[in-house]
Design a protein around this motif. Sequence first.
Motif, short mmCIF file in Angstrom:
data_model
loop_
_atom_site.label_atom_id
_atom_site.label_comp_id
_atom_site.label_asym_id
_atom_site.label_seq_id
_atom_site.Cartn_x
_atom_site.Cartn_y
_atom_site.Cartn_z
N ASP A 146 21.79 41.16 -29.13
CA ASP A 146 20.87 40.53 -30.07
C ASP A 146 20.50 39.15 -29.48
N ALA A 147 19.21 38.89 -29.34
CA ALA A 147 18.77 37.62 -28.75
C ALA A 147 19.32 36.43 -29.53
N ALA A 148 19.51 36.61 -30.83
CA ALA A 148 20.03 35.52 -31.65
C ALA A 148 21.47 35.16 -31.31
N GLU B 287 22.92 29.52 -33.80
CA GLU B 287 22.80 28.63 -34.96
C GLU B 287 22.86 29.40 -36.27
N ARG B 288 22.60 30.69 -36.19
CA ARG B 288 22.77 31.58 -37.34
C ARG B 288 23.41 32.87 -36.84
N GLN B 289 24.02 33.60 -37.72
CA GLN B 289 24.66 34.85 -37.31
C GLN B 289 23.62 35.82 -36.74
N PRO B 290 23.97 36.52 -35.68
CA PRO B 290 23.05 37.52 -35.11
C PRO B 290 23.05 38.79 -35.98
N ASP B 291 22.32 38.71 -37.09
CA ASP B 291 22.38 39.77 -38.11
C ASP B 291 21.98 41.13 -37.56
N GLN B 292 20.97 41.16 -36.71
CA GLN B 292 20.54 42.45 -36.18
C GLN B 292 21.63 43.07 -35.30
N GLY B 293 22.31 42.24 -34.55
CA GLY B 293 23.41 42.73 -33.73
C GLY B 293 24.56 43.23 -34.59
N LEU B 294 24.84 42.52 -35.68
CA LEU B 294 25.91 42.95 -36.57
C LEU B 294 25.54 44.25 -37.28
N LEU C 231 28.31 42.41 -42.65
CA LEU C 231 27.62 41.19 -43.05
C LEU C 231 28.37 40.40 -44.12
N ASP C 232 29.53 40.91 -44.52
CA ASP C 232 30.30 40.29 -45.60
C ASP C 232 31.18 39.15 -45.07
N GLY C 233 30.55 38.05 -44.71
CA GLY C 233 31.29 36.87 -44.28
C GLY C 233 31.96 37.01 -42.93
N ARG C 234 31.54 37.99 -42.14
CA ARG C 234 32.16 38.20 -40.83
C ARG C 234 31.32 37.53 -39.74
N ASP C 235 32.00 36.81 -38.87
CA ASP C 235 31.35 36.02 -37.83
C ASP C 235 31.38 36.77 -36.51
#
Length: 338
Positions: free
Chosen positions: A177-179, A186-193, A236-240
């Motif tokens: 994920d590019a993020a 700076e923000r969680q890579p949501d697409q990767g997660l 996505l539940d609070g996992r980094d």
Amino acid sequence: MPREYQTFPLGDFELQQGATLRGAVLAYTTYGALNDDRSNAVVYPTWYSGRHWENEWLIGEGMALDPARYFVIVPNMLGNGLSSSPSNTPPPYDGPSFPRVTFYDQVRAQHALVADHFGIEKLVAVTGWSMGAAQTFQWAVSYPEMVPKILPFCGSARTSEHNIVFLEAVKAAITTDAAYSGGRYERQPDQGLRAAARVYAGWGFSQAFYWQQLYREMGYSSLEDFLVGFWEGFFLDGRDANNLLAMLWTWQNGNVGNTPGFGGDHEAALASITAQAIVLPAEKDLYFPPEDEEYEVSFMPNAELRVIPGVWGHFAGGGENATDTAFIDAALKELLAD
């Protein structure tokens, strides 16, 4: 709501790979009361991405881990976001620079909590699911004089190559994920997660689970609803992301043979386990199939293999259905009563 927890200071904690986590802490919570002679303690470690409250399904009145009888200690793994982790460690070991942590390190930190903080010289037992099972095996190898009984379920003493390959897919899903930005996001890579969740979805439950559409029994109305509602929601539940990757390294490099004194020989390490053991693989677990645990048990002098029947795969050990929970609880009751 998640339970409150305490933290135990580990100080400058030197890791097996050579780094030192300065000012390290181990987060934990307890259930029940420690008796006067400190003889009723059970250690129940967390699992990959798990937090202490996500172990509570196996603790309760009338269950094997009844707080009215036992003092149940649930230590959070280093890397899970509550204990020292990439997400809460200050520079220079923050984020993707967090040092490598082995199961040997995890258990040594837990031993400090148990022995130094609580003054416990001998446990009743250690038990755990998945990565918690790996820590259970490690306890028995690292501190045989302290651990008379173990019940690892849906986990192994050495991570198989097939398991390592699966985890490579999880790692790739997050990091491409590019993020993710090399871990300096700076923000969680949501697409990767979300992608990692979809990889996990094909492994956590068995083929037969999906054939029978048992996700409907969990309250999901369709396959896509399950993939989004359960699996993506889980990741996505609070996992980094960096926390997940740190724990993933621990999992991939799991091997009780790497305990000092065994020179990487996991068979010798297993043979050194003196604890009475009931080892519970799940019939259709794609991570830790029964034949893998049959192999490991063959080296343990005081161990019995029992297979959790059914189609729930790895999540037979996740507290998701009453039948499997009852099977695990019954085995634990037998072990503790013997």
